[in-house]
Every structure is written in structure tokens, then in C-alpha cells.
Design an enzyme around this catalytic site. Structure first.
Site, mmCIF file in Angstrom:
data_model
loop_
_atom_site.group_PDB
_atom_site.id
_atom_site.type_symbol
_atom_site.label_atom_id
_atom_site.label_comp_id
_atom_site.label_asym_id
_atom_site.label_seq_id
_atom_site.Cartn_x
_atom_site.Cartn_y
_atom_site.Cartn_z
ATOM 1 N N ASP A 81 0.830 -1.213 0.000
ATOM 2 C CA ASP A 81 0.000 0.000 0.000
ATOM 3 C C ASP A 81 0.862 1.259 0.000
ATOM 4 O OD1 ASP A 81 -2.289 -1.493 -0.052
ATOM 5 O OD2 ASP A 81 -2.745 -1.257 2.082
ATOM 6 N N HIS A 119 4.165 12.907 -3.759
ATOM 7 C CA HIS A 119 4.404 11.754 -2.894
ATOM 8 C C HIS A 119 5.811 11.175 -3.049
ATOM 9 C CE1 HIS A 119 0.300 12.003 -1.676
ATOM 10 N NE2 HIS A 119 -0.140 11.760 -2.892
ATOM 11 N N ASP A 125 7.748 16.934 -3.333
ATOM 12 C CA ASP A 125 6.823 17.596 -2.413
ATOM 13 C C ASP A 125 7.458 18.814 -1.759
ATOM 14 O OD1 ASP A 125 4.852 15.823 -3.047
ATOM 15 O OD2 ASP A 125 4.867 14.743 -1.148
#
Length: 221
Positions: A58, A154, A159
Site C-alpha cells: 500500500d 508523494h 513535495d
């Protein structure tokens, strides 16, 4: 360590990527930072971090960082020590760092380096909530509001670049509004230095501190 709501000229903007959301159980797998001087990039830092265990699927789907990418990366003790040396005593700037990144940074520093993080910090999430007419305040939402590039979100360095530009755009917006609403002398709270924002009350408009409720300073228009 103090949370500021200020627009600084010199600071270090930083971002982390992690294996999950829990700073006590999950690990940092990327650290990046930009040292900003007078609003411009003066230096940059970025490193992957070997977490010593598999990266959950994930997490990999979100940030694109795989086990193969971190297998030769430094461990957290080395990477975090290098980043803290890079940042020095700078105020740390980041998006949602109050609730997320600083918790990982503090937990990692205490566990691996036996030290506390004492740097003051600015969380641009709170500035955005005070300044921008958005319904969602993710970093990509703020960047899109200012028509900034969001590709590569991400990954920590991307970022950081996005966050630096958003912070400077919000500074410009705040200064413009301050000039329109009475001049820059009314733009900073005299108690805590946070931006003052225009609010509406039962007796008309007034200046209110964006640090509310921690700071309750107000000033009549």
C-alpha cells in the site's frame, strides 16, 4: 519547539515518505529538504532510507518506493543525522507536519539518536486553511490553486519543491491582502507574529490572529 504561523525569509522545508501512518510502528523511507535563503533555494538534501524490513504494498503504491530502491540506502540513524545537520537550527516548514512528519522525525531522533527535535516549525496546512477558499487542503490542492506543477507528488523532494512554491505564493497573497486591507503594518500579530486575517463580527470587520485559539489578539479595522 514552537508552532509558528509566520512567513519567514530563511527556513528549511522538508518532507518524509514512510511505510505507514503510525510513527511508533512504521518507518521513514525517504527524507528530503530544501534550505531556503531570502525565499530562494540555497541548498538541497535528499536520501532514501533502508527501513530494515519490507515496504508494504500500500505504501509503495502511493510513493513508488520499492524494496529494491532502498536496499543500498543508509539506515535511519545515518540518514536522519545527516538531515538534522543539514537543517541545523532553521525553522522547519512543511505541509501537515504538525500531525504527521514531525511525529516521525521526533520519534526517529529519540530512538536512533537519543535527542529531541527543538526546531520551531511552520505547518503550511494551517496557513492554507486561513488564506485559501478551498474545501480540501492537501498539498496538491494548494499547488493546483496556484497553478503549480503537481507531477511527482508523494516523492519527498518533489513535495518539498511544491511546498516551497506554495509557501511563497501564500506569502505573496497575504502581503497583497494586507496592503488592500490597511497596509502591512496590520499584517502581523504583535503578540505572536502570526498573520492577521480579516474577520467579520457582529460589530463589523476586524483583524484577528490566524493563530486563534492559541492567540486571541484582535484589532479594529
Amino acid at each position: 519547539m514552537a508552532k509558528l504561523n509566520s512567513f519567514l525569509k530563511d527556513y528549511t522545508v522538508f518532507d518524509l515518505e514512510t511505510t505507514g501512518l503510525n510513527p511508533e510502528k512504521d518507518e521513514i523511507i525517504e527524507i528530503s529538504g530544501l534550505k531556503i535563503r531570502t525565499g530562494q533555494i540555497a541548498d538541497r538534501f535528499t536520501t532514501l532510507v533502508n527501513p530494515g524490513r519490507p515496504i508494504p504494498p500500500d505504501a509503495a503504491r502511493i510513493n513508488g518506493i520499492t524494496d529494491e530502491m532502498v536496499q543500498d540506502a543508509p539506515v535511519l540513524k545515518t540518514a536522519l543525522g545527516d538531515f538534522l545537520s543539514f537543517a541545523g537550527k532553521d525553522c522547519l516548514v512543511g505541509h501537515n507536519i504538525h500531525s504527521f512528519d514531525l511525529k516521525f522525525l521526533s520519534a526517529g531522533a529519540l530512538r536512533e539518536l537519543h535527542r529531541h527535535i527543538n526546531n520551531d516549525y511552520v505547518d503550511t496546512l494551517y496557513l492554507a486553511r486561513n488564506l485559501l477558499p478551498l474545501t480540501r487542503f492537501r498539498l496538491t490542492d494548494v499547488a493546483s490553486y496556484f497553478h503549480l506543477e503537481t507531477d511527482g507528488a508523494h516523492r519527498a523532494l518533489n513535495d518539498c519543491m511544491m511546498n516551497w512554491q506554495c509557501y511563497e505564493e501564500m506569502r505573496n497573497l497575504w502581503e497583497k491582502r494586507a496592503k488592500e486591507n490597511g497596509g502591512l503594518e496590520a499584517a502581523a500579530c504583535p503578540r505572536c507574529g502570526s498573520p492577521l486575517i480579516k474577520r467579520k463580527g457582529r460589530f463589523g470587520d476586524f483583524w484577528g490572529c490566524s493563530g486563534f485559539p492559541q492567540c486571541r489578539y484582535t484589532k479594529n479595522m
